[in-house]
Design a protein around this motif. Structure first.
Motif, PDB file in Angstrom:
ATOM      1  N   THR A 140       0.810  -1.214   0.000  1.00 43.44           N
ATOM      2  CA  THR A 140       0.000   0.000   0.000  1.00 43.44           C
ATOM      3  C   THR A 140       0.840   1.260   0.000  1.00 43.44           C
ATOM      4  OG1 THR A 140      -0.238  -0.114   2.406  1.00 43.44           O
ATOM      5  CG2 THR A 140      -1.992  -1.094   1.087  1.00 43.44           C
ATOM      6  N   GLY A 141       2.129   1.130  -0.302  1.00 46.24           N
ATOM      7  CA  GLY A 141       2.924   2.314  -0.541  1.00 46.24           C
ATOM      8  C   GLY A 141       4.013   2.656   0.445  1.00 46.24           C
ATOM      9  N   THR A 142       4.137   1.947   1.548  1.00 42.44           N
ATOM     10  CA  THR A 142       5.233   2.215   2.467  1.00 42.44           C
ATOM     11  C   THR A 142       6.527   1.744   1.806  1.00 42.44           C
ATOM     12  OG1 THR A 142       3.793   1.915   4.352  1.00 42.44           O
ATOM     13  CG2 THR A 142       6.135   1.786   4.775  1.00 42.44           C
ATOM     14  N   ALA A 143       7.513   2.605   1.752  1.00 41.69           N
ATOM     15  CA  ALA A 143       8.735   2.301   1.008  1.00 41.69           C
ATOM     16  C   ALA A 143       9.580   1.216   1.672  1.00 41.69           C
ATOM     17  CB  ALA A 143       9.572   3.559   0.828  1.00 41.69           C
ATOM     18  N   VAL A 144       9.731   1.275   2.988  1.00 38.32           N
ATOM     19  CA  VAL A 144      10.585   0.329   3.706  1.00 38.32           C
ATOM     20  C   VAL A 144       9.862  -0.124   4.957  1.00 38.32           C
ATOM     21  CG1 VAL A 144      12.777   0.024   4.927  1.00 38.32           C
ATOM     22  CG2 VAL A 144      12.688   1.428   2.866  1.00 38.32           C
ATOM     23  N   VAL A 145       9.916  -1.435   5.232  1.00 41.19           N
ATOM     24  CA  VAL A 145       9.302  -1.998   6.430  1.00 41.19           C
ATOM     25  C   VAL A 145      10.350  -2.832   7.140  1.00 41.19           C
ATOM     26  CG1 VAL A 145       7.536  -3.563   7.304  1.00 41.19           C
ATOM     27  CG2 VAL A 145       7.017  -2.074   5.382  1.00 41.19           C
ATOM     28  N   GLU A 146      10.447  -2.685   8.453  1.00 50.52           N
ATOM     29  CA  GLU A 146      11.356  -3.515   9.235  1.00 50.52           C
ATOM     30  C   GLU A 146      10.541  -4.487  10.067  1.00 50.52           C
ATOM     31  OE1 GLU A 146      14.128  -1.266  11.535  1.00 50.52           O
ATOM     32  OE2 GLU A 146      15.145  -0.512   9.761  1.00 50.52           O
ATOM     33  N   VAL A 147      10.991  -5.743  10.094  1.00 52.38           N
ATOM     34  CA  VAL A 147      10.347  -6.788  10.868  1.00 52.38           C
ATOM     35  C   VAL A 147      11.318  -7.221  11.947  1.00 52.38           C
ATOM     36  CG1 VAL A 147       9.357  -9.111  10.799  1.00 52.38           C
ATOM     37  CG2 VAL A 147       8.986  -7.546   8.883  1.00 52.38           C
ATOM     38  N   ASP A 148      10.884  -7.154  13.188  1.00 51.66           N
ATOM     39  CA  ASP A 148      11.711  -7.515  14.337  1.00 51.66           C
ATOM     40  C   ASP A 148      11.523  -8.997  14.606  1.00 51.66           C
ATOM     41  OD1 ASP A 148      13.215  -7.562  16.595  1.00 51.66           O
ATOM     42  OD2 ASP A 148      11.988  -6.140  17.723  1.00 51.66           O
ATOM     43  N   CYS A 149      12.590  -9.770  14.447  1.00 53.73           N
ATOM     44  CA  CYS A 149      12.537 -11.221  14.603  1.00 53.73           C
ATOM     45  C   CYS A 149      13.384 -11.662  15.792  1.00 53.73           C
ATOM     46  CB  CYS A 149      13.015 -11.907  13.329  1.00 53.73           C
ATOM     47  SG  CYS A 149      12.080 -11.479  11.873  1.00 53.73           S
ATOM     48  N   GLY A 150      13.048 -11.183  16.952  1.00 49.45           N
ATOM     49  CA  GLY A 150      13.800 -11.552  18.144  1.00 49.45           C
ATOM     50  C   GLY A 150      15.111 -10.795  18.226  1.00 49.45           C
ATOM     51  N   ASP A 151      16.208 -11.501  18.029  1.00 49.13           N
ATOM     52  CA  ASP A 151      17.530 -10.904  18.170  1.00 49.13           C
ATOM     53  C   ASP A 151      17.985 -10.129  16.940  1.00 49.13           C
ATOM     54  OD1 ASP A 151      17.723 -11.946  20.684  1.00 49.13           O
ATOM     55  OD2 ASP A 151      18.857 -13.715  20.077  1.00 49.13           O
ATOM     56  N   TYR A 152      17.260 -10.213  15.856  1.00 50.09           N
ATOM     57  CA  TYR A 152      17.677  -9.492  14.667  1.00 50.09           C
ATOM     58  C   TYR A 152      16.495  -8.789  14.012  1.00 50.09           C
ATOM     59  CZ  TYR A 152      15.814 -13.465  12.041  1.00 50.09           C
ATOM     60  OH  TYR A 152      14.987 -14.431  11.525  1.00 50.09           O
ATOM     61  N   ARG A 153      16.798  -7.825  13.195  1.00 50.56           N
ATOM     62  CA  ARG A 153      15.786  -7.039  12.500  1.00 50.56           C
ATOM     63  C   ARG A 153      16.049  -7.178  11.003  1.00 50.56           C
ATOM     64  NH1 ARG A 153      12.356  -2.876  13.822  1.00 50.56           N
ATOM     65  NH2 ARG A 153      13.074  -2.849  15.952  1.00 50.56           N
ATOM     66  N   THR A 154      14.990  -7.449  10.235  1.00 51.18           N
ATOM     67  CA  THR A 154      15.104  -7.593   8.798  1.00 51.18           C
ATOM     68  C   THR A 154      14.366  -6.452   8.127  1.00 51.18           C
ATOM     69  OG1 THR A 154      15.184  -9.991   9.013  1.00 51.18           O
ATOM     70  CG2 THR A 154      14.652  -9.141   6.851  1.00 51.18           C
ATOM     71  N   ARG A 155      14.968  -5.873   7.110  1.00 50.33           N
ATOM     72  CA  ARG A 155      14.366  -4.756   6.384  1.00 50.33           C
ATOM     73  C   ARG A 155      13.888  -5.245   5.015  1.00 50.33           C
ATOM     74  NH1 ARG A 155      17.145   0.991   6.081  1.00 50.33           N
ATOM     75  NH2 ARG A 155      16.556   0.764   8.237  1.00 50.33           N
ATOM     76  N   PHE A 156      12.631  -4.939   4.705  1.00 51.14           N
ATOM     77  CA  PHE A 156      12.066  -5.282   3.413  1.00 51.14           C
ATOM     78  C   PHE A 156      11.728  -3.999   2.663  1.00 51.14           C
ATOM     79  CE2 PHE A 156      11.029  -8.935   6.081  1.00 51.14           C
ATOM     80  CZ  PHE A 156      11.465  -9.981   5.275  1.00 51.14           C
ATOM     81  N   THR A 157      11.957  -4.011   1.365  1.00 50.75           N
ATOM     82  CA  THR A 157      11.601  -2.891   0.505  1.00 50.75           C
ATOM     83  C   THR A 157      10.694  -3.427  -0.598  1.00 50.75           C
ATOM     84  OG1 THR A 157      13.461  -3.226  -0.983  1.00 50.75           O
ATOM     85  CG2 THR A 157      13.840  -1.777   0.912  1.00 50.75           C
ATOM     86  N   SER A 158      10.185  -2.534  -1.430  1.00 47.84           N
ATOM     87  CA  SER A 158       9.302  -2.993  -2.502  1.00 47.84           C
ATOM     88  C   SER A 158      10.011  -3.985  -3.417  1.00 47.84           C
ATOM     89  CB  SER A 158       8.778  -1.804  -3.308  1.00 47.84           C
ATOM     90  OG  SER A 158       9.851  -1.075  -3.853  1.00 47.84           O
ATOM     91  N   GLY A 159      11.326  -3.921  -3.489  1.00 45.83           N
ATOM     92  CA  GLY A 159      12.089  -4.855  -4.305  1.00 45.83           C
ATOM     93  C   GLY A 159      12.214  -6.239  -3.702  1.00 45.83           C
ATOM     94  N   THR A 160      11.886  -6.387  -2.422  1.00 42.77           N
ATOM     95  CA  THR A 160      12.015  -7.688  -1.754  1.00 42.77           C
ATOM     96  C   THR A 160      10.661  -8.270  -1.360  1.00 42.77           C
ATOM     97  OG1 THR A 160      12.332  -6.638   0.387  1.00 42.77           O
ATOM     98  CG2 THR A 160      14.325  -7.178  -0.862  1.00 42.77           C
ATOM     99  N   VAL A 161       9.595  -7.853  -2.046  1.00 41.97           N
ATOM    100  CA  VAL A 161       8.262  -8.376  -1.736  1.00 41.97           C
ATOM    101  C   VAL A 161       8.228  -9.895  -1.906  1.00 41.97           C
ATOM    102  CG1 VAL A 161       5.848  -8.407  -2.504  1.00 41.97           C
ATOM    103  CG2 VAL A 161       7.017  -6.237  -2.169  1.00 41.97           C
ATOM    104  N   ALA A 162       8.895 -10.409  -2.932  1.00 35.96           N
ATOM    105  CA  ALA A 162       8.917 -11.860  -3.156  1.00 35.96           C
ATOM    106  C   ALA A 162       9.565 -12.577  -1.980  1.00 35.96           C
ATOM    107  CB  ALA A 162       9.641 -12.188  -4.451  1.00 35.96           C
ATOM    108  N   ASP A 163      10.635 -12.004  -1.419  1.00 36.88           N
ATOM    109  CA  ASP A 163      11.287 -12.600  -0.250  1.00 36.88           C
ATOM    110  C   ASP A 163      10.341 -12.610   0.945  1.00 36.88           C
ATOM    111  OD1 ASP A 163      13.630 -12.901  -1.727  1.00 36.88           O
ATOM    112  OD2 ASP A 163      14.522 -11.064  -0.933  1.00 36.88           O
ATOM    113  N   LEU A 164       9.612 -11.510   1.119  1.00 35.77           N
ATOM    114  CA  LEU A 164       8.672 -11.428   2.233  1.00 35.77           C
ATOM    115  C   LEU A 164       7.545 -12.444   2.056  1.00 35.77           C
ATOM    116  CD1 LEU A 164       7.767 -10.125   4.851  1.00 35.77           C
ATOM    117  CD2 LEU A 164       6.774  -8.251   3.523  1.00 35.77           C
TER     118      LEU A 164
END
Length: 72
Positions: free
Chosen positions: A24-48
């Motif tokens: 829906t248009g947010t450029a960058v999203v960070e997901v907190d996975c316990g001890d580490y944080r992963t950053r997703f961008t529109s280019g990594t939607v397939a990974d997400l």
């Protein structure tokens, strides 16, 4: 707020929210996975999406698929 990495349902909810934000248009999203944080961008939607499928399979008790080998 950190999510317990063993709480698959919470990880799945966070990943689904992250995908929604990206779609829906947010450029960058960070997901907190316990001890580490992963950053997703529109280019990594397939990974997400792959990560979401992995979490859904874990919740369903479906074994993860490994590499396919061929014997000749």
């Amino acid at each position: 707020m950190a999510i317990d990495p063993t709480d698959t349902a919470a990880l799945l909810r966070e990943a689904q929210v992250a995908l929604h934000k990206l779609r829906t248009g947010t450029a960058v999203v960070e997901v907190d996975c316990g001890d580490y944080r992963t950053r997703f961008t529109s280019g990594t939607v397939a990974d997400l999406r792959s990560y979401i499928v992995e979490l859904e399979q874990r919740l369903a008790g479906t074994p993860a698929r490994g590499a396919v080998g061929f014997v000749f």
